[in-house]
Scaffold this motif. Structure first.
Motif, mmCIF file in Angstrom:
data_model
loop_
_atom_site.group_PDB
_atom_site.id
_atom_site.type_symbol
_atom_site.label_atom_id
_atom_site.label_comp_id
_atom_site.label_asym_id
_atom_site.label_seq_id
_atom_site.Cartn_x
_atom_site.Cartn_y
_atom_site.Cartn_z
ATOM 1 N N PRO A 172 7.171 20.831 27.130
ATOM 2 C CA PRO A 172 5.835 21.434 27.027
ATOM 3 C C PRO A 172 5.495 22.255 28.264
ATOM 4 O O PRO A 172 5.773 21.841 29.382
ATOM 5 N N VAL A 173 4.925 23.398 28.057
ATOM 6 C CA VAL A 173 4.416 24.178 29.171
ATOM 7 C C VAL A 173 3.087 24.762 28.737
ATOM 8 O O VAL A 173 2.954 25.306 27.642
ATOM 9 N N VAL A 174 2.086 24.573 29.580
ATOM 10 C CA VAL A 174 0.747 25.088 29.284
ATOM 11 C C VAL A 174 0.476 26.239 30.242
ATOM 12 O O VAL A 174 0.516 26.065 31.467
ATOM 13 N N VAL A 175 0.239 27.400 29.693
ATOM 14 C CA VAL A 175 0.019 28.598 30.501
ATOM 15 C C VAL A 175 -1.214 29.312 29.965
ATOM 16 O O VAL A 175 -1.712 29.012 28.878
ATOM 17 N N ASP A 176 -1.680 30.274 30.749
ATOM 18 C CA ASP A 176 -2.720 31.132 30.206
ATOM 19 C C ASP A 176 -2.054 32.245 29.408
ATOM 20 O O ASP A 176 -0.862 32.502 29.535
ATOM 21 N N GLY A 360 -7.120 16.970 32.941
ATOM 22 C CA GLY A 360 -5.977 17.386 33.741
ATOM 23 C C GLY A 360 -6.172 17.094 35.214
ATOM 24 O O GLY A 360 -6.984 16.253 35.608
ATOM 25 N N LYS A 361 -5.419 17.813 36.028
ATOM 26 C CA LYS A 361 -5.462 17.586 37.470
ATOM 27 C C LYS A 361 -6.858 17.800 38.041
ATOM 28 O O LYS A 361 -7.276 17.095 38.956
ATOM 29 N N PHE A 407 -1.227 19.120 33.806
ATOM 30 C CA PHE A 407 -1.472 20.503 34.163
ATOM 31 C C PHE A 407 -2.913 20.574 34.683
ATOM 32 O O PHE A 407 -3.575 19.547 34.824
ATOM 33 N N ASP A 408 -3.380 21.760 34.955
ATOM 34 C CA ASP A 408 -4.698 21.885 35.572
ATOM 35 C C ASP A 408 -5.807 21.341 34.669
ATOM 36 O O ASP A 408 -6.651 20.562 35.104
ATOM 37 N N ARG A 409 -5.792 21.719 33.401
ATOM 38 C CA ARG A 409 -6.883 21.334 32.494
ATOM 39 C C ARG A 409 -6.407 20.508 31.304
ATOM 40 O O ARG A 409 -7.223 20.107 30.471
#
Length: 432
Positions: A172-176, A360-361, A407-409
């Motif tokens: 999994p990778v969460v990106v904008d 998230g973080k 991840f961040d959010r």
């Protein structure tokens, strides 16, 4: 006398050499896997406190056995749940037997754990109560000198069944949205192949200002992703990020470049008088043909699904060692909900499945945090009431999940145990 001194010196030198050799052998034989499971300072502090006092008997599980022999396939989470009413209090399990087990991750099948209750407190030990209370010595076993080989690295008990989450540590990778759109993309496969598989060669290129090239400090290993789907916050519909679909891995073999376009024979046409010399040749040099882009060459190393033109490349991140210590968060949890089920279009999830949550973080969530899942009570009409009052049934605690990647959010979590199916939108609260 000098001979005796010489002999003594020789013997001393031999002893010193033997001792040095044994010391070196001991250092060389120190298991390399012993460093693969670091223990956090928080664990140590908890363990020190519990090792001195033990755990109150009231905090034990109802059917905690007096002894248990570790079996292949056991996990520290499972054994913790066997003895403690709250399995995420894993440091307590380690602290209870810290005098006997120097590293909590180094518990092996075949060892027997004994539960000792004294003065309203309980602790685990590798020695039975009789042996520990009367000060009896550990039985002496006579062995014959011979070489013994035992592979312990594969036998040490893991905290969880790592095979359940290992694929998700990389996938999994969460990106904008912008990050994925600006990532290098695959242009074509070799020999005009539409579907690209493992071992195939393909061609890719980056943006004009960030070409795909080989150089010092630049990545050569990439992950291949397809168009990302949005992860929405169930509370307000806000897009928290885009979950890219993992397809496989690729390695950059040749840089992207440009080359001069081949010169084509210009069509025969008359030139205006002002641009033709007396000899009949053009007076102006022809404009050079624009350079052609030569895509970078990549080799597909592994795949989960077949790759095709248009798929995106993101650099392979360095492999990180994460210490999965199941524990309750230190802060209160507010607004937590299950946002989606990973790799599935359905809204329901079962035990041992991976879900994305809307914390998230930035919310203080860390790998190892255990959260409780609440199933929202149904809304209904009270048909026994003449007023037909609309009521909402209470939310019920359904089970537990553990965060393993943040991840961040957004974070990904493994559903550890549930009573019934988990649904997207289910609430998450502090487990205590």
């Amino acid at each position: 006398m000098p001979n005796q001194l010489n002999q003594a010196a020789v013997q001393f030198q031999r002893r010193r050499m033997t001792f040095s050799a044994l010391s070196l052998l001991g250092l060389m034989s120190t298991p390399s896997w012993a460093q693969r499971y670091p223990v956090t300072s928080e664990q140590k502090a908890t363990a020190e406190r519990v090792a001195q006092n033990g755990v109150p008997v009231s905090e034990l599980a109802a059917n905690a056995p007096d002894s248990y022999t570790v079996k292949p396939g056991d996990t520290l989470w499972g054994i913790s749940g066997l003895y403690l009413s709250k399995p995420w209090r894993w440091p307590e399990l380690w602290g209870m037997n810290r005098q006997d087990v120097s590293n909590p991750h180094l518990i092996y099948p075949g060892q027997t754990l004994y539960l000792i209750r004294q003065g309203g407190l309980a602790r685990l030990s590798l020695r039975s109560n009789n042996n520990s209370s009367d000060g009896g010595e550990i039985p002496t076993v006579k062995v014959v000198p011979r070489t013994r080989t035992e592979a312990l690295s594969a036998n040490a008990l893991p905290t969880l069944r790592i095979q359940l989450i290992e694929p998700f540590l990389a996938e999994p990778v969460v990106v904008d949205e912008r990050t994925l759109l600006e990532a290098p993309h695959i242009v074509a496969g070799q020999d005009d192949r539409v579907l690209i598989s493992r071992g195939d060669r393909a061609y890719a290129r980056g943006e004009a200002n960030t070409p795909l090239v080989i150089g010092p400090g630049l990545p050569r290993d990439f992950r291949v992703f397809r168009s990302a789907k949005p992860i929405k916050n169930p509370n307000n519909g806000e897009i928290l990020g885009y979950e890219a679909q993992y397809l496989g891995r690729a390695r950059l073999e040749r840089s992207e470049s440009t080359q001069d376009a081949p010169e084509a024979s210009p069509p025969l046409r008359p030139f205006p008088d002002s641009r033709v010399s007396d000899q009949g040749y053009p007076t102006e040099a022809p404009k050079p043909a624009p350079g052609e882009v030569v895509p970078a060459t990549i080799d597909i190393v592994s795949i989960k699904e077949e790759i095709r033109a248009g798929d995106r490349l993101l650099p392979e991140p360095p492999r990180q060692l994460v210490n999965y210590v199941p524990r309750a968060p230190e802060m209160p949890i507010t607004g937590g909900r299950i946002a989606s089920v990973y790799g599935s279009a359905v809204a329901n999830a079962a035990q041992n499945q991976v879900v994305a949550i809307n914390l998230g973080k930035r919310d203080g969530i860390e790998a190892g945090h255990v959260l409780a899942i609440l199933t929202e009570g149904a809304r209904m009409i009270d048909k026994t009431d003449d007023q037909r009052t609309r009521v909402k049934l209470p939310d019920e605690r359904n089970g537990l999940l553990m965060v393993f990647r943040t991840f961040d959010r957004v974070s990904y979590a493994l559903i550890l145990e549930i009573k019934q199916t988990v649904r997207v939108g289910d609430r998450l609260i502090h487990p205590l």
